[in-house]
Each structure stands twice: as structure tokens, then as C-alpha cells.
Write an enzyme that holds these catalytic residues in place. Structure first.
Site, PDB file in Angstrom:
ATOM      1  N   ASP A 177      -1.469  14.004   3.168  1.00 23.16           N
ATOM      2  CA  ASP A 177      -1.915  12.652   2.845  1.00 23.16           C
ATOM      3  C   ASP A 177      -3.202  12.745   2.057  1.00 23.16           C
ATOM      4  OD1 ASP A 177      -2.275   9.662   3.145  1.00 23.16           O
ATOM      5  OD2 ASP A 177      -0.652   9.978   4.569  1.00 23.16           O
ATOM      6  N   HIS A 248      -0.526   8.702  -1.824  1.00 23.97           N
ATOM      7  CA  HIS A 248      -1.101   9.410  -0.674  1.00 23.97           C
ATOM      8  C   HIS A 248      -1.264  10.900  -0.994  1.00 23.97           C
ATOM      9  CE1 HIS A 248      -1.327   6.199   2.287  1.00 23.97           C
ATOM     10  NE2 HIS A 248      -0.143   5.773   1.885  1.00 23.97           N
ATOM     11  N   GLU A 320       3.475   3.213  -0.494  1.00 26.37           N
ATOM     12  CA  GLU A 320       2.124   2.780  -0.841  1.00 26.37           C
ATOM     13  C   GLU A 320       1.565   3.520  -2.062  1.00 26.37           C
ATOM     14  OE1 GLU A 320       0.529   1.198   3.467  1.00 26.37           O
ATOM     15  OE2 GLU A 320       0.124   3.287   2.972  1.00 26.37           O
TER      16      GLU A 320
END
Length: 546
Positions: A177, A248, A320
């Protein structure tokens, strides 16, 4: 006997018991030898009994344990019979026998979960009973995020044991991440040399101003990964790794800046980009550049990953991904034009689609978070539906397999009660009962569409879990309720007998105590109210992004 969790499909009680003694033997038939080794190890540790190896099923007559296959049973189905002839566990596969062995451990009482006998004389007995059982879903998962807060290898192995005790069989390993890269990739050493450490860590969530001004990090060597995968396989758990792309990804970009959108980053920094591993929560705007160099780099990453993880599915994240840099990047815009794409959403679909084809060519399957639906779903991809049910419904209707893990029901980083007593009161309030009433199959789906629901998964994001005690507190006892939802043939949510579940949990808390789980207590003072500081400082904050 009726205090089993998850609840079996059928329990018929008898009137006597099988007593295990120093003379008892354990027989493991063909293809169950691994289960026999595991069961002998844990029971010998807890009871102090030798449980000598039986060479045939007759060796277990009266006071022993037998394990064998019955291929007429389903793959994970088992039958446990305890009667005057002893205890016999049969399964449709070694996995079925293993789940039956987990039930046997529960029948022996909470002290069967200890690693050494308590040093006092006691009787080890299995009540006479016939249990027929099988799981509802083939995918009964737990996702553990080790990127935000690193969990050392021994902690991961412990969680595999806790999963096995609750008949969960898929460990989704969130390895990368913005805040850290946690797996060794030998051809790209900077991913762990640089990408596995951040200079400081924020406590709480984005609204919190408190920081821990010391480095945080760590990673798993490839030998560590092999050990984790083998340990999981012994417990009939599949490890599904996640390498998050194209968002990420700041930890990877910090290690290899050329992976980022350097034309945009350099302009914003008025010179050469100098990114570090992200030290806060939320979503970094720095995402992977859609270049051939990036594709070749991650093909190299996945090549090493496939050697480490034999799982059918490989998780690529896909969630995302902020697309502002792509909108501003001449390189990204040129790629959109070159490929004849409509917009940045289709550019992400192209990126995910590339790895879908790459993995398919190697006999694997891609799975990603439900954002991979945006701009068109990659052929053959499966979906982890986290933003509620709609992504899963859309994917199933389009003929794609789905794992249901909606944040509103099964995100275990969310608070467990209202008010300020929770250590970090973020997100939705999701009580033990809320999780117990989670239904993985949306009623909107037809039976044919519902067949695409592989199962369910609970997710443990660790932004607010800085140590194993906090992970335990957030995860348990709610993971126990989730395990019953994923395994047992429960009625509709409104018809579920939560009172009966609570009654059985009264016994199960004693098992968790024996296992050393720092669960949230069902009543009375919370841990930090009894011993201030045990779980760190309470911090307010908005809900997590995921």
C-alpha cells in the site's frame, strides 16, 4: 455439546462418552496423515496424553480416534461419530476431515486449546454424538492488512491458527500500500530496502494530529512467505496475495520513482521528484504511470509472486485510484489516445485487463476490489465487493464471480459500539449482532446469478491497529459471528437466533481465553478501563476510506 461454533448442520446427541487415556491411539487413513499429525500435535500439547499412532482403524476401538476419507461426502463435508467404538471422523477430502477435527477439539473443552497441560489430573472425554456438517460457502475469508501496520511472521501464523479454529479457509494477504511494501522481490531489492519503512506513523485517522515520531516497517522474506503458505496449507487455508495497482502504490514509487507519473510529480515539486513512503492515512494522489516500463516491472513482481503463492486467485487491488495525475500527465493522455480509450476510467480498465490476460495465460485468475468494474470489467476477473452490495450484484449479473465483503457489515476496523469508550471510535457502528445478521447473497440475485457468489470475507484494515492486542480487540469476537455466517446454513437475517449464538459464545469466550485472544469483552469494563494504556490512546476520527 450444543455450544459449537460455527453451528453444525445436524447434531444428534448420545448418552455416554469416549474417554481418552494414556492407552488411546490415533489412526489416520490414506490422505489424512497430515490432519493426523496436526491433531496429535495439538492434543498431545494440551492433554499430555501420548496418543500413539494406530496402524489400523481397529486400534482406536473404544477409546481412540480414527480419521478417514468417505468420497461420497462433499469436498469439505465431514461426519463425526462418537460412540462406544470410539471417535471416527470421515470427510470427503482431507479438508473435510480437518474441519471435523476442529469440531472434536471444541467437544473436548476449552483447555484443549492450550499449548501445555495445566498440571492437574483431569478427564478428557468426548460426548457420544453424531454430527453431520458442511460449509455453505467455499470462500470463507479474512483479509489482514499488514501494510499500514506490519505484523511479524509469528503473528501471521497465529492468525492462521485462529482462522482454522473457526473453519475459515481463505487468507487474503494485503501486502502493499502507500504506507509500506511487505514482500521481498529479489529482482527489485529497493521495494523492501526503501519501500518497507516509513519515517513516522500517524495515530488514529486523518483528523488526528498525533504522530509517533519513529520509523515503522518490516517485510517478509521469500522464505518467510514460503513458511506462511505451507503453514496455511497444513490448515487447509489458501493464501491469496494482494499487490495493489495502479493506486495505493506510493511505497513502490518511493523505491522506484520511474514507476510514477514523473512528468506531473516533477512539475508539482518544481524539480526532480523525491517521494517517501507515505506516513499518513487516506489515499495518496501518487499512482502508477500507465507505461510499458510499469507493466514490465509489475510483470516481474508477479512472476516472483506466482512462485511463492500457488493460489488460483491473485488480488491486484484496483481500488481508490485517484486519476488527477493521469488527467494532467501528457504521457497518460498520449496512452489514452494511442489505445482509443474514452477516459481515465477506461485507462484503469486497460491496466487491470493487461494483468488479467497475463495471469490467465499462466493458469491463474485475477480478483480485484469493485472499482475494477469502472470503465468495463476485465474478462475473467472476479470482484471483491466492498462498497456495499451493488458492485457484487453488477458483477454477478454480468457473469463474474464475487466475494462479498461490504464495509457496512464486515469491516472489522469499524467501531463495535457507539460513544467514546471505544479505543478509536471510527466508521460505522457494527456490533456482534450486526455481523451475525450479515447476509452474503443479495436477495436481488436470481439463483443463477447467486451461484457466482463464491462466498464472503471480513476485512481487517490496520490504520488504527498499531499492535497485535488492538488487532485482536477489533477482530474478536466479531470474526466468530462472521465465521458462522460463512459456514453455517443460517435462516434469513431477521430470523437468526442471536440469543442462541450468545449462549454458545459464553462457552466460546473460554476457548478464546485459552488461545490468548485479547477480544473485546461482551460486558463489564473494557480492557483499558481496567488497565489504562493497554490498547493505546483513544482517538476520534472519520471513517476509513476502505
Amino acid at each position: 455439546m450444543t455450544e459449537l461454533i460455527p453451528a453444525p448442520r445436524s447434531v444428534v446427541a448420545g448418552s455416554g462418552e469416549v474417554r481418552l487415556t494414556a492407552l488411546s491411539q490415533l489412526y489416520a487413513g490414506t490422505a489424512t496423515e497430515g490432519v493426523g499429525h496436526w491433531l496429535r500435535t495439538v492434543l498431545c500439547q494440551a492433554t499430555g496424553l501420548p496418543l500413539r499412532e494406530g496402524w489400523e482403524l481397529d486400534d482406536t476401538e473404544g477409546d481412540g480416534i480414527g480419521l478417514q476419507l468417505d468420497l461420497e461426502l462433499g469436498p469439505e463435508e465431514y461426519r463425526l461419530v462418537s460412540d462406544p467404538t470410539g471417535v471416527l471422523i470421515e470427510g470427503g477430502s482431507a479438508a473435510g476431515v480437518f474441519w471435523g477435527a476442529q469440531t472434536l477439539r471444541q467437544l473436548l473443552g476449552p483447555d484443549a486449546y492450550r499449548r501445555a497441560p495445566l498440571g492437574r489430573d483431569r478427564t478428557w472425554a468426548v460426548p457420544h454424538v453424531t454430527i453431520q456438517d458442511a460449509p455453505r460457502f467455499g470462500w470463507r475469508g479474512l483479509m489482514l492488512d499488514v501494510a499500514r501496520h506490519f505484523m511479524p511472521k509469528d503473528g501471521v501464523l497465529r492468525y492462521l491458527d485462529l482462522m482454522a479454529a473457526h473453519k475459515l479457509n481463505v487468507f487474503h494477504f494485503h501486502l502493499t500500500d502507500d504506507q509500506g511494501w511487505r514482500v521481498e522481490i529479489q529482482r527489485y531489492p529497493k521495494l523492501t530496502e526503501t519501500g518497507s519503512w516509513r519515517s513516522r506513523t500517524k495515530f488514529g485517522h486523518r483528523a488526528s494530529p498525533l504522530w509517533e515520531e519513529k520509523p515503522h516497517g518490516g517485510y517478509y522474506t521469500q522464505d518467510d512467505i514460503r513458511e506462511i503458505v505451507a503453514y496455511a496449507a497444513e490448515r487447509h487455508i489458501t493464501v491469496v496475495p494482494e499487490i495493489d495497482v495502479p493506486g495505493h502504490s506510493q511505497a513502490a514509487i518511493a523505491a522506484y520513482p520511474e514507476l510514477g507519473n514523473t512528468d506531473v510529480i516533477a512539475a508539482s515539486m518544481e524539480g526532480a521528484p523525491s517521494l517517501s513512503v507515505w506516513d499518513t492515512w487516506g489515499i495518496s494522489p501518487n499512482v502508477l504511470a500507465p507505461t510499458d516500463n510499469t507493466l514490465r516491472f509489475y510483470e516481474g513482481v508477479f512472476e516472483e509472486l506466482l512462485d511463492l503463492f500457488p493460489s488460483e486467485f491473485i488480488h491486484v487491488g484496483g481500488d481508490e485510484c485517484l486519476k488527477d495525475q493521469w488527467r494532467q500527465s501528457p504521457t497518460a493522455q498520449a496512452r489514452i489516445k494511442e489505445l482509443g480509450l474514452a477516459d481515465e476510467d477506461e485507462l484503469q480498465s486497460w491496466f487491470i485487463g493487461h494483468f488479467d490476460k497475463w495471469l490467465t495465460a499462466r493458469g491463474r485468475r485475477l480478483i480485484g476490489w469493485d472499482e475494477i468494474l469502472e470503465g468495463g470489467l476485465a474478462d475473467g476477473a472476479a470482484v471483491s465487493s466492498w462498497r456495499g452490495y451493488q458492485g457484487g450484484i453488477a458483477a454477478a449479473r454480468a457473469g463474474h464471480d464475487v466475494v462479498m465483503c461490504p464495509e457496512q457489515q464486515v469491516y472489522l476496523d469499524h467501531r463495535q459500539a457507539p460513544g467514546a469508550d471505544e479505543p478509536v471510535p471510527i466508521g460505522y457502528v457494527r456490533t456482534l449482532e450486526d455481523v451475525y445478521r450479515f447476509e452474503p447473497v443479495p436477495p436481488e440475485l436470481t439463483s443463477a446469478e447467486a451461484a457466482h457468489v463464491l462466498g464472503a470475507q471480513s476485512n481487517v484494515w490496520t490504520e488504527v491497529m498499531e499492535d497485535p492486542a488492538r488487532v485482536d480487540y477489533q477482530t474478536f469476537p466479531r470474526l466468530t459471528a462472521f465465521a458462522e455466517v460463512a459456514w453455517s446454513a443460517l435462516p434469513a437475517p431477521a430470523e437468526r437466533d442471536f440469543g442462541d449464538f450468545e449462549r454458545r459464545m459464553a462457552a466460546h469466550y473460554r476457548r478464546l481465553d485459552a488461545l490468548g485472544v485479547a477480544y473485546r469483552p461482551p460486558a463489564g469494563p473494557l480492557p483499558w478501563q481496567r488497565r489504562p494504556g493497554v490498547l493505546g490512546r483513544p482517538i476520534e476520527g472519520p471513517p476509513p476510506n476502505r
